[in-house]
Each structure stands twice: as structure tokens, then as C-alpha cells.
Design an enzyme around this catalytic site. Sequence first.
Site, PDB file in Angstrom:
ATOM      1  N   HIS A  22       3.546  -3.798   9.560  1.00  0.00           N
ATOM      2  CA  HIS A  22       4.179  -2.552   9.140  1.00  0.00           C
ATOM      3  C   HIS A  22       5.445  -2.413   9.972  1.00  0.00           C
ATOM      4  CE1 HIS A  22       4.629   1.398   7.489  1.00  0.00           C
ATOM      5  NE2 HIS A  22       4.718   1.925   8.701  1.00  0.00           N
ATOM      6  N   HIS A  34       9.570   5.712   9.279  1.00  0.00           N
ATOM      7  CA  HIS A  34       9.056   4.590   8.493  1.00  0.00           C
ATOM      8  C   HIS A  34       8.702   5.054   7.091  1.00  0.00           C
ATOM      9  CE1 HIS A  34       4.599   5.559   9.391  1.00  0.00           C
ATOM     10  NE2 HIS A  34       5.316   6.507   9.957  1.00  0.00           N
ATOM     11  N   CYS A 100       8.139  -1.192   3.426  1.00  0.00           N
ATOM     12  CA  CYS A 100       8.588  -0.619   4.692  1.00  0.00           C
ATOM     13  C   CYS A 100       9.600  -1.515   5.419  1.00  0.00           C
ATOM     14  CB  CYS A 100       7.399  -0.293   5.586  1.00  0.00           C
ATOM     15  SG  CYS A 100       6.327  -1.715   5.934  1.00  0.00           S
TER      16      CYS A 100
END
Length: 143
Positions: A22, A34, A100
Amino acid sequence: MDPDREPELGDLIEISRDGYQHWAIYVGNGYVIHLVKDSDTGAKGTVKKEKLKDVVGKDKYQINNHLDKIYVPHPTEDILQKAISYVEEKFPYNMASSNCEHFVTLLRYGKPHSQQVQNAKNLLLAAVVFKILKLATLKKERE
């Protein structure tokens, strides 16, 4: 990717999750911004500003400005201003084209890029080539 240094404004943060990474961007005072996939709509994500320690949880993270050797990062002030302006905004979310990692690299470099997606494509291509070669070998052996 020095694991001992503290993040600086605009740094990309790579968080190791089970089976994937991530990504977030550091905006100061312990916070990151994010893109988080919405659970209720599979094709949308929301930009969040949260404490780095909360986003990381029990996982590990590293600073990873991996494209600095290829692209010139935008000025830090521009990165932060744009990132902050997107907080709570909805964006299309797609694992292959707008995830992301694409989001944070777009902020830092002006180019959406996901090494995870590129690696998966390369792996898939290698598997297809291997299968074709194997089939061709089997066909030749039968002749």
C-alpha cells in the site's frame, strides 16, 4: 530507501501488506495522504489523511522514492498543496490503472506509475510465453 531515516515532506511511503504494498505520501507531523478503496463501491476510492502509524498498523513500511532516478519530483510545496486539496475526494479505483501507487506517483512526479502492476504484467507475460513454448515443444515431440 534508508530504513532508519524519518520521512520528509513529499516522501513516498511503501507499506508492506500480505501479498501487496500500500502506498501513501508523507505530509508532515506524522500524517500521510493515501487513496483507499471504498468497500461499498468496488470502482471508487477516497483520499484520506491519517496518521502514518495508524495506516501502517502492525505492518512494516519504508520510504521509497523509487522513481526519483527516472523523473524529477515536483516541488515539495506543490506536492503537499495538491495532496491536501484531494482529501475526502472520490477517485476512480482500479487495481491495474488507478490504485494507491498510481495516486502517490502522480502527486510526486506528475506520472501515474505502479511497479506492482508492471511486475504482475511481466509475470503474466512470462507465464504466457512459457506456456506457448511448452505447447510448441509438445507438438514437435508428437510429430
